[in-house]
Design a protein around this motif. Structure first.
Motif: not given
Lengths: 289, 283, 111
Positions: B8-9, B39, B144, B170-172, B175, B179, B200, B204
C-alpha cells in the motif's frame, strides 16, 4: 500567511514524519493539509476530531439502462478501456476500468448509456491541538487526482483566516497531484534519502518545482545510512543552488515515535535535535523570503 | 502461476523483496520477473544483463485542417481537456489524451484520423538461463502508465511462473497488475503508517477475491499491531525481514542480500513452496 | 478590448483568484464600455484538463488579455497558442484594482 509544502520524489522517505515535526516546532497559529490523498497518514500523528465529512466526486462513470439497451454491442466494441462486460446476456459497465470518456454515450443508438457522478473518496475537515487539518481519502482503485488535492487545499484556505503558517504534506511522485499541491505555495521542502533512487527522484521533482517559482529547500533523511550517496546529494544541491537545510540521522526513536502516534520532536533524541536545527534554518529563510 | 508483489505504501522495500524472491526461486527453477512499477522501475538496478527494447504506443488524433471547419465539437466532447479549438487552429495536448477515440467519432467532417504515439518501452533482459527480467518503463512526463503495464504483462505471457512487482498504492495501475493473478504478497513495514496502507491494500485484494499473505520488512520485532490486523483480516504473515544495517547497505548499493546471505535464498524458496501449496500449484 | 480576470466572486469587487483553471469565476471586462460580466467557471470542479478547457472559454469569448495568479503548463500552452497576453495580479487585490493596475502598466506580464 506563509505556505510550505513537504514533498518527495520517492515514496517512503520520511515526508510525513518531517511534516509532523514541523507542525510541532513552528511558532504561531497553524493550519495543515494532507495532500497525500492516496495514502493520507498525517492524521495518524495527531489526535484529531473529524468535524465534517464530504463526498468527493471525481471523473464520471458510464451507466447502462438495461430497460433501454437493445444489446447491439456498440459500447463494447468502441470502449478502448475494456470497461464493458457481457455476461448473462447483458452489457454492464465495470466502474474500475471505466475512464469516464463518454464514447459509449456517442455510439449507443438507443440512448441507453449515460454518464453518472460517482463518489470516489471522502474529504475531511478535522480539529487538532495544533490547528485545523484538512485531509482526504481516495477509494482504492480510483485514479489519483489533482482535483482531490485542490479540494483539500480549498477547504484549508477557507479556514485559514489570519493564521501564520500553512503546512502541507504532499504526495510522492511528479504527476498531477504534486503539481496541484505545489501551486500557490511560497516554498517546498523536498525530503530525500541517500540511495541511488532517492537522488534520481530528487532531480525529477526539482525540475517540476522550478516551474512554480517557489523557494526550494532539501532535507536529507537518514543521511548517515549511506554517507557516500548523501555526499552526492549535497553536491547536486550545491550545483543547483538549493540549500540543504536539514540532515537527519538514522534514529530508532523515529519509528518508536510513529508507533506511539507522536511527532518525534516530543522525544529527546538525535533525530529530534536535527529537526529542531532544520526548523530554525528554515524559519529564518521563510521569514526573509 | 502468477504471483504479484504489492504494497500500500511506497518505500517499504517491495522491489528489494521482489528481486531477492525471484532470484532465489530461479536457483531452483525458471522464473520471469516483471517490473510493473512503470513510473519508477528499479528492479533492473539489481541485475546486469543485456536487454532488447520495444516501444509502447497509444493512439492519438491527427487533425486534417483542410477538412476541419473549427466547429469545436471535438474539444467540447473531450472530457480530458486535450483539445482546444481556436478560430483557425487546433491545439492538441497529448499528455492529457486518454486515447478514447471519441473526437474521431464525433467529428462531422471526418477530419480526424489517428496515429500512434510512443509513451514508454518494455525491456526484456535474460539475466541468466533461469531468470528473465521484463521491465515496463513509462517515459518521463507521461501521466498514464496503464498501457505500459499491459504491454509488460503481455511480454511475460505463456510462462509457467511469473512474478509481478506492482507500483505502490491502491490506484488503477495496481489493480491492472493484480487482476488475473493467483496470489498476492503484500510487503509492509511495522509502523502505523505501514499498517494504515496495508489495510487499504488488503481491502483491494479482498475485493478482487485473490488469496494473499504478508511480508513484514525492516522488522524490529515490535510487530504486534500488524500481527493483530493480519489475524483479524485472515492474512498469514509469511516472513519477517529484520531491520539490518548490512541488508540496508547492500540494498542501497543495488546488491541482492540473498546472494551475500545464502540462508535468505533458502527462506525465499521455502516461501515460494508455501505459496504453491496454498494455491494448489506445483513448485 | 476584452480582458478576463479570474475571481473568487462574481462582482468586480471580488478578490482575484490565483488559480486559473480552477477559478470559481471568470469576469470579463470590456475596456471601451467599462463593463464587467461574470461567468461561472463550469470546469472549476472538473476532474482533469481544466487548463485547456478554461482557455477555450476565453478563446470563445474573444478575450485577448488575462489577469490571474498562476498558470499550469497546459494552460500556458493553450493561451500562448491563442495569443492571449497573461498578467499576474497582486495577491489579495480585487478585480477592479487589478484592471486599474493593468491600465497603469503596473502588472507583471507572465506570458
Amino acid at each position: 500567511m506563509k505556505k510550505i509544502a513537504v514533498i518527495s520524489g520517492k515514496g517512503g522517505t520520511g515526508k510525513t514524519m518531517i511534516t509532523g515535526a514541523l507542525a510541532t516546532l513552528a511558532k504561531g497559529d497553524l493550519v495543515f493539509a494532507d495532500c497525500d490523498v492516496d495514502a493520507a497518514n498525517l492524521e495518524l500523528l495527531f489526535e484529531h476530531e473529524i468535524e465534517t465529512t464530504e463526498a468527493y466526486r471525481g471523473m464520471q462513470v458510464a451507466d447502462i439502462d438495461q430497460d433501454l439497451c437493445i444489446q447491439c454491442g456498440n459500447c463494447e466494441e468502441y470502449c478502448r478501456f475494456g470497461a464493458i462486460e457481457y455476461r448473462d446476456e447483458r452489457f454492464y459497465v465495470d466502474p474500475v476500468k471505466c475512464e469516464g470518456c463518454a464514447v459509449c454515450t456517442l455510439v449507443c443508438p438507443a440512448d441507453a448509456t449515460a454518464m453518472k457522478d460517482r463518489e470516489s473518496g471522502k474529504i475531511f475537515y478535522s480539529r487538532t491541538d495544533r490547528g485545523p487539518l484538512a485531509h482526504a481519502r481516495l477509494d482504492p482503485g480510483s485514479g489519483t487526482s489533482g482535483l482531490l488535492v485542490s479540494e483539500v487545499k480549498k477547504r484549508v484556505n477557507e479556514r485559514a483566516g489570519n493564521r501564520d503558517l500553512l503546512i502541507t504534506d504532499g504526495p510522492p511522485g511528479i504527476g498531477c497531484p504534486l503539481i496541484a499541491t505545489v501551486t500557490g505555495m511560497d516554498a517546498v521542502l523536498i525530503v530525500t534519502e541517500p540511495s541511488t533512487s532517492g537522488l534520481h527522484d530528487l532531480g525529477r521533482v526539482v525540475k517540476v518545482a522550478r516551474n512554480f517559482g517557489v523557494d526550494i529547500f532539501v532535507a536529507i533523511n537518514k543521511y548517515n545510512l549511506e554517507e557516500s550517496v548523501a555526499a552526492r546529494i549535497e553536491k547536486y544541491c550545491e550545483d543547483e543552488g538549493i540549500p540543504v537545510v536539514g540532515r537527519i540521522p538514522f534514529d530508532p526513536m523515529v519509528i518508536e515515535a510513529i508507533r506511539n502516534r507522536t511527532p518525534v520532536t516530543a522525544y529527546d533524541c538525535p533525530a529530534a535535535d536535527a529537526l529542531r536545527e532544520m526548523w530554525e534554518t528554515l524559519a529564518s529563510r521563510l521569514e526573509r523570503g | 502461476m502468477k504471483i504479484v508483489v504489492a504494497s500500500g505504501k511506497g518505500g517499504t522495500g517491495k522491489s528489494t523483496f521482489s528481486a531477492n524472491f525471484a532470484w532465489s526461486i530461479s536457483r531452483g527453477r525458471d522464473v520471469v520477473l516483471v517490473d510493473c512499477d512503470v513510473e519508477e522501475p528499479n528492479l533492473h538496478l539489481f541485475f546486469s544483463a543485456g536487454k532488447s527494447e520495444s516501444g509502447v504506443t497509444m493512439p492519438i488524433p491527427v487533425f486534417d485542417t483542410g477538412k476541419c471547419d473549427f466547429c469545436g465539437k471535438c474539444g467540447e466532447f473531450c472530457r480530458y481537456g486535450a483539445i482546444a479549438v481556436l478560430p483557425e487552429k487546433i491545439m492538441f495536448f497529448d499528455d492529457l489524451c486518454h486515447s478514447c477515440g471519441g473526437c474521431r467519432i464525433i467529428c462531422p467532417k471526418e477530419a480526424i484520423s489517428e496515429t500512434e504515439r510512443v509513451i514508454g518501452k518494455v525491456w526484456d533482459a535474460p539475466v541468466d538461463e533461469h531468470l528473465r527480467l521484463i521491465t515496463g518503463v513509462l517515459d518521463e512526463g507521461e501521466p498514464n502508465g496503464i498501457p505500459v503495464i499491459k504491454a509488460a504483462k503481455e511480454a511475460a505471457e505463456g510462462n509457467d511462473l511469473v512474478i509481478y512487482d506492482a507500483s505502490p498504492g491502491t490506484a488503477c495501475p495496481v489493480i491492472e497488475t493484480i487482476e488475473g493473478s493467483d496470489y498476492v504478497v503484500l510487503v509492509t513495514e511495522s509502523t502505523p503508517f505501514g499498517l494504515h496502507d496495508l489495510r487499504l491494500a488488503a481491502e483491494v485484494v479482498r475485493k478482487l477475491c485473490i488469496p494473499a499473505g504478508v511480508v513484514i520488512n525492516r522488522s524490529d520485532g515490535e510487530d504486534d499491531e500488524t500481527e493483530a490486523f493480519c489475524r483479524e483480516a485472515g492474512l498469514d504473515i509469511h516472513m519477517k525481514i529484520p531491520f539490518d544495517r548490512e541488508i540496508a547497505r547492500l540494498q542501497s548499493r543495488g546488491d541482492l542480500f540473498s546472494v551475500a546471505m545464502p540462508e535468505w535464498q533458502e527462506r525465499f524458496f521455502e516461501l515460494f513452496e508455501d505459496i504453491c501449496i496454498r494455491t494448489g500449484g506445483a513448485p | 478590448m476584452k480582458m478576463c480576470i479570474t475571481a473568487k466572486g462574481d462582482t468586480p469587487d471580488a478578490q482575484v483568484e490565483e488559480r486559473f483553471g480552477r477559478a470559481p469565476f471568470f469576469i470579463f471586462h470590456e475596456s471601451e464600455q467599462d463593463t464587467y460580466t461574470a461567468e461561472t467557471n463550469v470546469f472549476a470542479d472538473a476532474a482533469g484538463g481544466v487548463g485547456p478547457r478554461s482557455a477555450q472559454v476565453l478563446i470563445d469569448h474573444g478575450a485577448t488579455v488575462l489577469i490571474t495568479g498562476q498558470l499550469g503548463g497546459n494552460a500556458r500552452r493553450a493561451l500562448e497558442g491563442a495569443g492571449i497576453e497573461v498578467y499576474q495580479a497582486v495577491t489579495g487585490s480585487t478585480v477592479r484594482e487589478a484592471v486599474t493596475a493593468y491600465r497603469e502598466n503596473r502588472l507583471n506580464r507572465i506570458l
